[in-house]
Design an enzyme around this catalytic site. Sequence first.
Site, PDB file in Angstrom:
ATOM      1  CG  HIS A 132      -0.379   0.267   2.514  1.00  7.28           C
ATOM      2  ND1 HIS A 132      -0.006  -0.740   3.385  1.00  7.28           N
ATOM      3  CD2 HIS A 132      -0.090   1.419   3.144  1.00  7.28           C
ATOM      4  CE1 HIS A 132       0.472  -0.213   4.501  1.00  7.28           C
ATOM      5  NE2 HIS A 132       0.437   1.098   4.378  1.00  7.28           N
ATOM      6  CG  ASP A 134       0.074  -4.066   2.832  1.00  8.71           C
ATOM      7  OD1 ASP A 134       0.558  -3.529   1.828  1.00  8.71           O
ATOM      8  OD2 ASP A 134      -0.282  -3.429   3.846  1.00  8.71           O
ATOM      9  CD  GLN A 145      -1.623   7.839  11.869  1.00 16.99           C
ATOM     10  OE1 GLN A 145      -0.939   8.034  12.859  1.00 16.99           O
ATOM     11  NE2 GLN A 145      -2.901   7.514  11.926  1.00 16.99           N
ATOM     12  N   GLY A 146       3.135   6.516   9.149  1.00 16.07           N
ATOM     13  CA  GLY A 146       4.535   6.678   8.774  1.00 16.07           C
ATOM     14  C   GLY A 146       5.382   5.451   9.024  1.00 16.07           C
ATOM     15  CG  ASP A 147       5.886   3.520  12.485  1.00 13.71           C
ATOM     16  OD1 ASP A 147       6.986   4.061  12.266  1.00 13.71           O
ATOM     17  OD2 ASP A 147       5.277   3.653  13.560  1.00 13.71           O
ATOM     18  CB  SER A 148       2.966   2.036   6.046  1.00 11.69           C
ATOM     19  OG  SER A 148       1.658   2.103   6.509  1.00 11.69           O
TER      20      SER A 148
END
Length: 267
Positions: A78, A123, A211-214
């Site tokens: 993603h 993913d 958020q931002g660790d994906s």
Amino acid sequence: MRNILQQVKRATAVGAVTLAGLGLLPGTALAAPADTRTTPPVVGGTPAEQGEFPFMVRLSMGCGGALYTQDIVLTAAHCVDGSGPTTDITATAGVVDLEDPQALTATSTEVLQAPGYNGTGKDWALIKLDKALDLPTLPIAGTGSYDSGDFTIAGWGADQEGGSQQRHLLKATVPFIDDATCKSAGGSYAGLVEEEELCAGLPEGGVDTCQGDSGGPMFRKDDAGRWIQVGIVSWGEGCARPGKPGVYTQVSHFAADIGTAAAQLGG
């Protein structure tokens, strides 16, 4: 480290990278599908020490990753918009402080998103770099033997839900949560793809990716005491909320596919 999303993928507002239309692989998505889930940073974490996790990579679109080989980064599907050539992504590695002048950087040449990715499960993605980075890599689990116990998470994402990205790498420890317990959290968790996703987190919350660790790795020690990757930061409802664990791509389920894809990229 921050807790995982609010039913949203844990990528930042920077958005996924748009790839060139040439070289798209059959069956791959051209764009990341809309999703109500978010991707969080490491919440409740502590600063990592320089050299502690040398395989960690920060990607310029606002995601994390790990060195699968010295010139291929394993991240989340993603985080990218499809498969094909692109020079739009910069990988930063070798430091815990993103402003450290000793940081190593490389530019993407091609991205391979998991074939058939449609926003649910699968993913994972690989990013080919224009040069090898002289750093240790992070092996991935080839079986489910290590898919339980306590896991380490690390990233430069937000340290609280709705917070800002971090300059320094944060780390934390989260315990495995079995599929039945994870699905009982309700909401998006009821649709957990059991054979493709892992859950981890504290029942009381307080520690999570955000958020931002994906795309960053979830890892643990193997029987020989070496780091091995078992998960990829994928999604969650909010960050570090009680009863709302982080959800990670179950790397062992895709180990063969990832190896085949890496070979296609010349890794």
